[in-house]
Design a protein around this motif. Structure first.
Motif, PDB file in Angstrom:
ATOM      1  N   THR A 154      90.789 -54.523  43.334  1.00 30.11           N
ATOM      2  CA  THR A 154      89.849 -53.394  43.337  1.00 30.11           C
ATOM      3  C   THR A 154      88.814 -53.472  42.216  1.00 30.11           C
ATOM      4  OG1 THR A 154      91.349 -52.067  41.957  1.00 30.11           O
ATOM      5  CG2 THR A 154      91.601 -51.894  44.348  1.00 30.11           C
ATOM      6  N   SER A 155      88.973 -54.440  41.301  1.00 30.60           N
ATOM      7  CA  SER A 155      88.070 -54.506  40.139  1.00 30.60           C
ATOM      8  C   SER A 155      86.623 -54.777  40.531  1.00 30.60           C
ATOM      9  CB  SER A 155      88.550 -55.589  39.162  1.00 30.60           C
ATOM     10  OG  SER A 155      88.591 -56.860  39.805  1.00 30.60           O
ATOM     11  N   THR A 156      86.414 -55.393  41.677  1.00 29.42           N
ATOM     12  CA  THR A 156      85.045 -55.696  42.113  1.00 29.42           C
ATOM     13  C   THR A 156      84.426 -54.549  42.900  1.00 29.42           C
ATOM     14  OG1 THR A 156      85.945 -56.795  44.085  1.00 29.42           O
ATOM     15  CG2 THR A 156      85.482 -58.182  42.167  1.00 29.42           C
ATOM     16  N   SER A 157      85.186 -53.468  43.099  1.00 29.49           N
ATOM     17  CA  SER A 157      84.677 -52.316  43.835  1.00 29.49           C
ATOM     18  C   SER A 157      84.537 -51.120  42.897  1.00 29.49           C
ATOM     19  CB  SER A 157      85.625 -51.976  44.996  1.00 29.49           C
ATOM     20  OG  SER A 157      86.862 -51.503  44.488  1.00 29.49           O
ATOM     21  N   ASP A 158      84.133 -49.984  43.451  1.00 28.83           N
ATOM     22  CA  ASP A 158      83.989 -48.770  42.641  1.00 28.83           C
ATOM     23  C   ASP A 158      85.232 -47.891  42.737  1.00 28.83           C
ATOM     24  OD1 ASP A 158      83.727 -48.094  45.264  1.00 28.83           O
ATOM     25  OD2 ASP A 158      81.932 -46.843  45.008  1.00 28.83           O
TER      26      ASP A 158
END
Length: 212
Positions: A173-177
Motif C-alpha cells: 500500500t506504500s505506493t498508494s494513498d
C-alpha cells in the motif's frame, strides 16, 4: 490450523468460527469509518478510473503484454512474501540466541504469575507479535492443563497477524494513498475480538470439553 498444531479438529472449527465473528464485528465497526471522506475519494477515483479506461483498453493485440505483466507481478508478490517470512524467522532466531526473548519473559513474569500462567507463554506471544507462524507454533506446544488458554492466545495472534504481515501490507500500500493506521487498528481489534469470542464460546459450551 487446529489439526496441524493442536491435533484436534474441534479446535480448528472453534478458531475458524471466532475469526469469522471477529472479522464481521470489525467490519461493522469500521462501516462508518470516515464515511463522508471515503465517499468523496471514491467518487474522485471513479472519475479518474473512467477517464483512464477511455485511454487504455485491453484488446487482443496487447493481451500477451497484459498477461506477462500480471504473471510477473504475481511472482514478485510471492517472492516478497517469502522474503518477509524468511527475514522475520531469522530475526526471531537472533532474538532467541541473544536471550532478548528470555529478558522479555522475565519482565512479563509478574503479569503471568498473577494470571497463574507459565512463563513459557511469553516466548510464544512475543514471537507471534513479530511473526505469526513461529509464535502460534510455540504457543500450541506450551504444556498447560487448560488448553483453552493456548487457544485464546493463538486466537489473538491469528487475528492480529504479526508485524511481518503488517509490513507486507505496508509494502503493497506504500505506493498508494491508503493509510496503514486504520489497518493496524483493525487488526488489533480483530485479535482482541477473536480472543474474547474464543473465551465466550469455550466457557459457555461445555460439550467442547475445554476447561478454562
Amino acid at each position: 490450523m487446529g489439526i496441524s498444531l493442536f491435533g484436534n479438529t474441534t479446535i480448528g472449527f472453534v478458531l475458524f468460527l471466532t475469526h469469522i465473528l471477529s472479522c464481521l464485528t470489525v467490519g461493522i465497526l469500521f462501516r462508518f469509518w470516515k464515511c463522508k471522506k471515503k465517499n468523496i475519494i471514491s467518487k474522485n477515483h471513479a472519475n479518474l478510473g473512467s477517464k483512464k479506461d477511455q485511454k487504455t483498453t485491453a484488446n487482443f493485440s496487447n493481451l500477451g503484454s497484459i498477461l506477462q505483466n500480471s504473471i510477473m507481478s504475481s511472482i514478485n508478490t510471492i517472492i516478497m512474501i517469502g522474503g518477509f517470512v524468511m527475514l522475520f524467522s531469522v530475526i526471531i532466531s537472533i532474538l532467541n540466541n541473544t536471550k532478548i526473548f528470555e529478558i522479555l519473559s522475565i519482565v512479563s513474569s509478574p503479569i503471568l504469575n498473577k494470571l497463574n500462567l507459565p512463563i513459557s507463554f511469553a516466548n510464544g506471544f512475543f514471537a507471534g507479535i513479530i511473526e505469526l507462524t513461529n509464535g502460534v507454533s510455540l504457543i500450541s506446544k506450551v504444556p498447560f492443563k487448560a488448553i483453552s488458554v493456548n487457544m485464546i492466545i493463538c486466537s489473538f495472534l491469528l487475528g492480529f497477524g504479526g508485524i511481518s504481515i503488517l509490513l507486507q501490507v505496508l509494502s503493497i500500500t506504500s505506493t498508494s494513498d491508503i493509510s496503514i493506521k486504520p489497518y493496524i487498528m483493525a487488526k488489533l481489534m480483530q485479535g482482541s475480538f477473536a480472543a474474547i469470542y474464543t473465551y465466550l464460546i469455550l466457557s459457555n459450551f461445555a460439550f467442547l470439553n475445554f476447561d478454562i
